[in-house]
Design a protein around this motif. Sequence first.
Motif, PDB file in Angstrom:
ATOM      1  N   ASP A 170      25.560  12.599 133.248  1.00  0.00           N
ATOM      2  CA  ASP A 170      26.028  12.977 131.916  1.00  0.00           C
ATOM      3  C   ASP A 170      27.077  11.973 131.475  1.00  0.00           C
ATOM      4  O   ASP A 170      27.498  11.116 132.242  1.00  0.00           O
ATOM      5  CB  ASP A 170      26.597  14.398 131.935  1.00  0.00           C
ATOM      6  N   ILE A 171      27.484  12.106 130.220  1.00  0.00           N
ATOM      7  CA  ILE A 171      28.425  11.149 129.633  1.00  0.00           C
ATOM      8  C   ILE A 171      29.677  11.926 129.253  1.00  0.00           C
ATOM      9  O   ILE A 171      29.582  13.068 128.773  1.00  0.00           O
ATOM     10  CB  ILE A 171      27.820  10.511 128.370  1.00  0.00           C
ATOM     11  N   SER A 172      30.825  11.297 129.433  1.00  0.00           N
ATOM     12  CA  SER A 172      32.082  12.010 129.170  1.00  0.00           C
ATOM     13  C   SER A 172      32.226  12.386 127.701  1.00  0.00           C
ATOM     14  O   SER A 172      32.831  13.379 127.366  1.00  0.00           O
ATOM     15  CB  SER A 172      33.261  11.147 129.597  1.00  0.00           C
ATOM     16  N   THR A 173      31.687  11.595 126.813  1.00  0.00           N
ATOM     17  CA  THR A 173      31.820  11.872 125.389  1.00  0.00           C
ATOM     18  C   THR A 173      30.454  11.751 124.743  1.00  0.00           C
ATOM     19  O   THR A 173      29.819  10.710 124.835  1.00  0.00           O
ATOM     20  CB  THR A 173      32.762  10.849 124.715  1.00  0.00           C
ATOM     21  N   ARG A 174      30.037  12.800 124.073  1.00  0.00           N
ATOM     22  CA  ARG A 174      28.732  12.765 123.416  1.00  0.00           C
ATOM     23  C   ARG A 174      28.851  12.248 121.987  1.00  0.00           C
ATOM     24  O   ARG A 174      27.877  11.887 121.359  1.00  0.00           O
ATOM     25  CB  ARG A 174      28.139  14.172 123.365  1.00  0.00           C
ATOM     26  N   GLN A 175      30.060  12.307 121.472  1.00  0.00           N
ATOM     27  CA  GLN A 175      30.264  12.013 120.062  1.00  0.00           C
ATOM     28  C   GLN A 175      31.472  11.103 119.961  1.00  0.00           C
ATOM     29  O   GLN A 175      32.560  11.472 120.389  1.00  0.00           O
ATOM     30  CB  GLN A 175      30.535  13.331 119.323  1.00  0.00           C
ATOM     31  N   ILE A 176      31.284   9.901 119.419  1.00  0.00           N
ATOM     32  CA  ILE A 176      32.419   8.998 119.248  1.00  0.00           C
ATOM     33  C   ILE A 176      32.663   8.831 117.762  1.00  0.00           C
ATOM     34  O   ILE A 176      31.757   8.480 117.005  1.00  0.00           O
ATOM     35  CB  ILE A 176      32.158   7.649 119.947  1.00  0.00           C
TER      36      ILE A 176
END
Lengths: 308, 268
Positions: free
Chosen positions: B42-48
């Motif tokens: 998974d990714i720490s931030t889905r929305q930048i």
Amino acid sequence: MFQIYLPIAEISVNLVVMLGLGAAVGFLSGMFGVGGGFLLTPLLMLSGIPPAIAVATGANQIVASSVSGTMAHWRRGNVDLRMGVVLIAGGVVGAVVGVFLLKILREAGQAGLMISLTYVCFLGVIGALMLWESVNAMLRARAGKAVSARRSGQHNWIHGLPFKMRFPTSRLYISAIPPLVIGCVVGLLASFLGVGGGFVMVPAMIYLLRMPTNIVIGTAIFQIIFVTAIVTLLHATFNYTLDIVLAFVLVIGGVVGGQFGVRAGQKLRAEQLRALLALMVLGVAIRILLDLVIRPSDLYSIVPFAGS
Amino acid sequence: MRATAFHLVPLLLALVVTPALAKKTAPEPEEEPASQEKVQSDISTRQISIQSNFTGAEILIFGSIDFSDSRTPGEGTYDVIAVVRGPNDPIVLRKKQRVAGIWVNGPSKTYGNVPGFYAVLSSRPVRAIASDETLKGLGIGLSDLDFGRHIADDTEEQAFRSAMIRLKEQKKLFQENDDGVKFIGRSLFRANVTLPVNVPTGRYTVDVYLFRDGAVASKSEGSLEVTKAGIEALIYRLAFKHPFIYGLLGVFLAVTMGLAGWYAFRRD
């Protein structure tokens, strides 16, 4: 620290540097009574703003500085409204031509080059002429002769042209063609270079139209408001190159810097001011020329696909 | 064995993850054959969000290998390659040449399909992990991207291509990091990716490949969205959707501030 993201240029710049740039250019323009676009736009390009965005945003900044300037001149009755309207009419034509010229050049990938070359030519010629004139004026002043640019009553070829109009504020009765042409050239420069064009218009009005110097500056600055406003509008609409955030920051710096510049300018003599301005104009021209002549560090450059 | 791996996932999540991600729970693997290793990531931030203070962003890709056969961290049974890819765009590359003593933009080449952002992170050099054919088939590595242009074997095409990659690398829009994926313990791994300030907006895909003996044993897919937010988004939309109104606003602001400046400093 103090980084600010520019939504149209899509880069992050230092807020303090940009405020300082606006203030420095504002200071110089206040001191010399010029719009300052010829310094601002190249400096923006040198600090990494894409040329076309620097031009449109520079024009927007000049709207603000020329509004401030016009108000001061207006109250002293130094604006020839009639002449201004004729100049603006020519300016609109020039502005439209310039905006579309820039659009075509941008798509061909030559906008940066043409902007730079035009800057070098104009700044080089104007700077050299101004330096020559001001040094001569200083020498004459030292020799104790009167310095006057206006030779009232003297006639030149301008007076042989048709469509004569009366300009009571300037005490002139001349053809509408020369002011229209001057306005057109200035509009072209404004949209193509992001400059107000005062450095071309003021000498032209003094030497060609023989307008009184005090009215020349007020009228030039009045015309610059409208031409740069139209240029801003056209660039925003057709080239999408106006960065309002950058303009806002530059205007704040410029308005403050301009006020200090006016005060500093009053302490210097007119010929000395002109000589200093000429040196600065030449300096900018040489700097841009060097960028064109010296082998770039990277021969390749990426540009977004024009059709997208 | 398996139980330890699963206890570590929430622990890692608690350590590194922003609140936005707390909603996300690691999907429970259903009854899988026990011998088949599987990668989860998974990714720490889905929305930048790009806002006025945006200077770039750091994202963390993390994951674990389920049903790992590896007994010690340094065993080297597995390799992980993470590929982050931004939206594709056409670009034009121009080369300057000297004309009458002045450097002008000369020949140009158009590339129809260039990822706006492309990063390959791996636990070892990718060439050591898998064969060239395998990598090419998966589109891993800059040398295996065709950028939507048929690259002939002539030197000029090659020079343009490598110049384009070099320029993108200078802007940190292309990244290759042979040491970018770190194993933590037996089956956890993490990889940091820095998105520079000039990242294009759009949807980014994050593919995590688990390699064993030079072949893909498992793959996990994710994505993240880079968007302009707040006033930046508003300005951007206005400038491109209603450019005339935007231009008027620019002029209006300048006139108002010019008047305000004159009024504030007037001396008559």
